[in-house]
Write a protein that holds these residues in place. Structure first.
Motif, mmCIF file in Angstrom:
data_model
loop_
_atom_site.group_PDB
_atom_site.id
_atom_site.type_symbol
_atom_site.label_atom_id
_atom_site.label_comp_id
_atom_site.label_asym_id
_atom_site.label_seq_id
_atom_site.Cartn_x
_atom_site.Cartn_y
_atom_site.Cartn_z
ATOM 1 N N UNK A 199 0.845 -1.199 0.000
ATOM 2 C CA UNK A 199 0.000 0.000 0.000
ATOM 3 C C UNK A 199 0.879 1.247 0.000
ATOM 4 N N UNK A 249 11.636 21.511 3.744
ATOM 5 C CA UNK A 249 12.074 20.153 4.086
ATOM 6 C C UNK A 249 13.570 19.934 3.858
ATOM 7 N N UNK A 309 7.687 7.948 -2.617
ATOM 8 C CA UNK A 309 7.526 6.515 -2.906
ATOM 9 C C UNK A 309 8.862 5.797 -2.991
ATOM 10 N N UNK A 357 11.252 15.151 3.838
ATOM 11 C CA UNK A 357 10.119 15.684 4.579
ATOM 12 C C UNK A 357 10.100 15.194 6.013
ATOM 13 N N UNK A 388 8.735 12.420 7.137
ATOM 14 C CA UNK A 388 7.573 11.599 7.502
ATOM 15 C C UNK A 388 8.001 10.206 7.948
ATOM 16 N N UNK A 390 -0.692 10.715 -0.167
ATOM 17 C CA UNK A 390 0.066 11.962 -0.239
ATOM 18 C C UNK A 390 1.401 11.766 -0.944
ATOM 19 N N UNK A 391 1.546 12.369 -2.122
ATOM 20 C CA UNK A 391 2.852 12.323 -2.772
ATOM 21 C C UNK A 391 3.453 13.733 -2.775
ATOM 22 N N UNK A 406 13.982 11.910 -2.879
ATOM 23 C CA UNK A 406 13.645 12.183 -1.474
ATOM 24 C C UNK A 406 13.596 13.692 -1.274
ATOM 25 N N UNK A 462 7.893 3.115 4.036
ATOM 26 C CA UNK A 462 7.626 3.040 2.593
ATOM 27 C C UNK A 462 6.201 3.459 2.291
ATOM 28 N N UNK A 463 5.282 3.105 3.205
ATOM 29 C CA UNK A 463 3.888 3.466 3.000
ATOM 30 C C UNK A 463 3.718 4.980 2.968
ATOM 31 N N UNK A 464 4.356 5.653 3.913
ATOM 32 C CA UNK A 464 4.099 7.087 4.081
ATOM 33 C C UNK A 464 4.913 7.938 3.121
ATOM 34 N N UNK A 465 5.999 7.401 2.566
ATOM 35 C CA UNK A 465 6.947 8.222 1.783
ATOM 36 C C UNK A 465 6.272 8.897 0.587
ATOM 37 N N UNK A 466 6.247 10.260 0.545
ATOM 38 C CA UNK A 466 5.602 10.933 -0.579
ATOM 39 C C UNK A 466 6.399 10.771 -1.877
#
Lengths: 316, 467
Positions: free
Chosen positions: A13, A251, B421, B372, B374, A17-18, B369, B415-419
């Motif tokens: 999954x 960031x 990807x 951020x 997260x 948010x990208x 990257x 990995x799930x949260x990484x904007x």
């Protein structure tokens, strides 16, 4: 290829948010400030924003094209850089200056160091400092003579504070934006609305803006004014709120560790206080953040958290 | 009431609604069943049958191949056809015992013999669990009899039943708690029989109010068993996270849960312990969830171990018409394994078969990257995934270890949260294997050096004596 399926290592999954969604949120958060700037300074503001955004996006597009790199303009980060730079411009600036700044921000500060996430200084701020040094006269001209903005002639509130006059503008003027200044920094209200949106959407967390502004306020109270009115005046004027919410939280150029964020923000607060109280120029936010950016790798190196179960921070 | 939880973690799309309403039903097949010798953590089992042998349901067909290893039992009666390499969920060929079912389900001797667990000693219970081939069937597959045999049994303060089921989509544990809470409680009491000084805690995420109600009702008159509600957050059911959430104790990769006075078992494992010890039924079946947006009728089914997924999927209605799923997953979406073929068998740790219309991984290509942070916020192990990823990209094992990469639990939150990807968890898995391998080589080398030094010393002493 019937029967063949996608294979990949878990997790399978991905959050919704990208990078683009985050950048879009930042743009949305700057809309109130942009709207106020157009309201106060007229279409001239809009023109500056269009020029910087246009040149920022175009530079990134052409860079990627010429360097045969995958196109990245669709992630909207160049748009964000363009808007931040525009909001840092005085209203009467000749348009070629912001255009030059946008090219400098994207090509020199961002792409030459490896593109998004790799720049060690905030591109928009580095460009602003570059312009401030190169074109000091034009960048510090807040007279608004040409666009006929009589109510706001002359020096910015901070410049007046520097010369001892702190009472021409009331706190409410500062809060709402009835003051001269760069097109984006004048209205604390608009910036706080945008900042609240960023906090609400979790694009940023509270640590950097709150600690930055808090430490700055305490610092100038102790070492400068001993007076709450003047501290409030200082907090609301200049680029502090804009810087704390939109630029210090960048960031790429702020620490990723929690402890590091506290240290970095406190460092910015002290630097800004030093510059404003004892520096030659009335404002110091831009230089403080740029200098702060430079120590981020060092701060990060010494603030790596201890792993869970190894005597680190206790979870609650 | 404040909910027990840990710091960090994420909230992926839960998707429980697809299958949570479906009561567990039993599926039976004829034909071939496949029993991999390695089903979970530890050494593979050693076959004790040969091609042509007749076996019964519940008969041990391969014995534990070491201390950390578990027996493999046949789930059907029939004839052993072969012992041959077959593909398993990880995509690799692994030796399997193939049994052709005769459809009679004749049971082996002793299967179904009722016992009074209160009259059994701890050793006897552990022995029954070992013989029954029970491993952690929640997903990890660690042999349960090893878990129940800690170095200092008297120091075990808590037996924790993991009913969090924090992986999205999965509902098998939920149905089990709802439909058979007495088995869960029974398994817990059997464990408490081994550790009489310990307290039982059944921990359930608060997105399962019905299960909490059912389990609380059954535990109402059990002074020594407490039901704890957990905040719904991934990975709440991770062993270290769960122990912290319910006891406040922290452990790392170098400490066993038992050293912190805790033994954690999945609720389905506890039910299996109950069945084995009290009903005399060894581990032959398990409940799995069939779900995902491509599945026609998401459901929970009790299947015999060794049945192959394509037949199970076919039996429950298959894929929606006119649709080709992009991805099949064995297990949950966060930690499960993607399958490129469905002709693989259900093993003890299998918890689900999921089929998805879209593959979120391939449709979200990796970008740069943006720092951020997260990943830092969500890491339940307080690591800095983005720095670990840099070490992984450079294949810098030393740096990876220094940044505590070996503490990673591979939960997938970063990995799930990484904007952008980025394949964070994925690269850590590779690095962790490399570091572990390097450690093994180093340990072997050190041992060799020691042996050489001892030999040299002995020789020197011999020479002295000769002189």
């Amino acid at each position: 290829m019937e029967g063949l399926r996608n294979i990949s290592s878990s997790p399978h999954f991905r959050s919704k948010t990208d990078t683009k969604a985050i950048m879009l949120d930042v743009i949305l958060a700057m809309l109130p400030a942009m709207a106020i700037s157009v309201y106060r300074f007229g279409l001239r503001s809009l023109l500056i924003i269009v020029v910087t955004v246009g040149f920022a996006v175009l530079s990134e597009y052409l860079w990627n094209l010429l360097m045969k790199k995958p196109q990245t303009v669709q992630d909207l980060s160049a748009v964000v850089t363009g808007i931040i730079l525009a909001l840092n411009m005085p209203p009467e600036i000749p348009l070629w200056i912001p255009a030059l700044g946008a090219v400098f921000a994207i090509i020199v500060v961002k792409q030459l160091y490896g593109g998004i996430g790799q720049n060690f200084m905030n591109p928009a701020l580095a460009a602003r400092c570059f312009l401030l040094i190169s074109f000091a006269g034009l960048m510090n001209d807040f007279s608004c003579a040409k666009i006929g903005f009589d109510a706001m002639t002359g020096a910015t509130p901070l410049a007046m504070a520097k010369s001892g006059d702190m009472f021409r503008y009331g706190l409410l003027d500062l809060f709402l934006g009835n003051i001269p200044g760069t097109i984006g920094e004048v209205s604390a209200l608009a910036l706080l609305v945008g900042g609240a949106y960023l906090l609400f959407t979790k694009v940023i967390n509270w640590r950097i803006p709150v600690v930055y502004i808090g430490v700055f306020a305490v610092f100038i109270y102790i070492f400068g004014y001993h007076d709450l009115y003047q501290v409030a005046y200082q907090v609301l004027s200049g680029g502090l709120i804009f810087g704390a919410f939109f630029m210090a939280t960048d960031y790429a150029t702020s620490p990723i560790t929690v402890k590091g964020q506290f240290i970095y923000a406190a460092f910015l607060g002290i630097l800004t206080g030093l510059f404003r109280l004892f520096g030659g120029a009335p404002e110091g936010v831009s230089y403080a953040i740029i200098l702060g950016n430079l120590v981020v790798p060092l701060i990060e190196k010494y603030t790596i958290p201890k792993a869970f179960g190894k005597g680190g921070r206790k979870a609650k | 009431m404040s909910l027990a939880t840990f710091k960090g973690g994420t909230h992926p799309y839960e998707g429980k609604e697809l299958a949570e309403g479906s009561a567990i039903r039993k599926l039976d097949f004829e034909g071939n069943f496949f029993f991999p010798l390695s089903q979970g953590i530890g050494a593979p089992a050693k076959p004790v049958v040969a091609a042509g042998d007749h076996v019964k349901a519940g008969q041990i067909i391969a014995e534990a191949g070491g201390f950390v290893s578990a027996n493999v039992l046949s789930s059907v009666s029939g004839t052993v056809k072969a012992i041959e390499p077959r593909m398993t969920a990880n995509g690799l060929d692994s030796p399997c015992i193939v049994v052709e079912s005769d459809g009679l389900y004749e049971t082996a001797e002793g299967v179904g013999e009722k016992r009074d667990y209160t009259k059994l000693s701890g050793e006897e219970i552990i022995d029954i669990v070992k013989k029954a081939g029970i491993v952690g069937i929640g997903g990890a597959g660690f042999p349960t009899h090893v878990k129940l045999s800690p170095r200092f049994p008297e120091k075990v303060d808590y037996i924790i039943a993991n009913g969090s089921e924090c992986e999205p989509m999965l509902t098998s544990d939920y149905r089990l708690m709802l439909e058979e809470p007495e088995k869960l409680l029974g398994g817990m009491k059997v464990c408490l029989q081994i550790f009489p000084q310990a307290k039982g805690i059944i921990a359930i995420e608060n997105n399962k109010p019905e299960a909490i109600k059912a389990v609380k009702e059954i535990c109402a008159h059990e002074p020594n068993v407490e039901v704890v509600e957990l905040k719904t957050k991934y990975p709440e059911g991770g062993e270290r996270q769960l122990i912290y959430a319910v006891t406040g104790r922290t452990i790392n990769s170098g400490v066993l849960p038992a050293d912190a006075g805790c033994i954690v078992n999945n609720v389905a494992t506890l039910a299996a312990i109950y069945d084995a010890v009290v009903n005399g039924i060894p581990l032959m079946e398990k409940v799995i969830t069939i779900s995902g947006d491509a599945v026609k009728e998401p459901c929970n089914v009790r299947v015999r171990l060794g049945a192959s997924y394509d037949r199970i999927l076919e039996a429950v209605g298959g894929i929606k018409e006119g649709i080709t799923p992009a991805k099949y997953i064995c297990g949950g979406p966060m930690m499960g394994q993607a399958l490129f073929s469905l002709s693989i068998p259900v093993t003890k740790p299998s918890s689900a078969l999921l089929a998805f219309l879209y593959d979120e991984v391939s449709e979200n290509p990796t970008t740069a990257c943006i720092r951020c942070g997260r990943c830092v916020e969500v890491c339940p192990e307080f690591l800095v995934p983005t720095l670990l990823a840099k070490a992984a990209e450079n294949r810098d094992l030393e740096k990876f270890e220094k940044l505590e990469g070996m503490e990673c639990v591979e939960c997938g939150s970063c990995s799930y949260i990484c904007p952008a990807r980025r394949p964070l968890t994925q690269s850590f898995k590779v690095m962790r294997k490399k570091v572990a391998e390097q450690r093994r080589i180093r340990a072997a080398e050190a041992k060799q050096r020691e042996a050489q030094a001892a030999e040299a010393k002995a020789q020197a002493e011999n020479k002295k004596e000769e002189k």
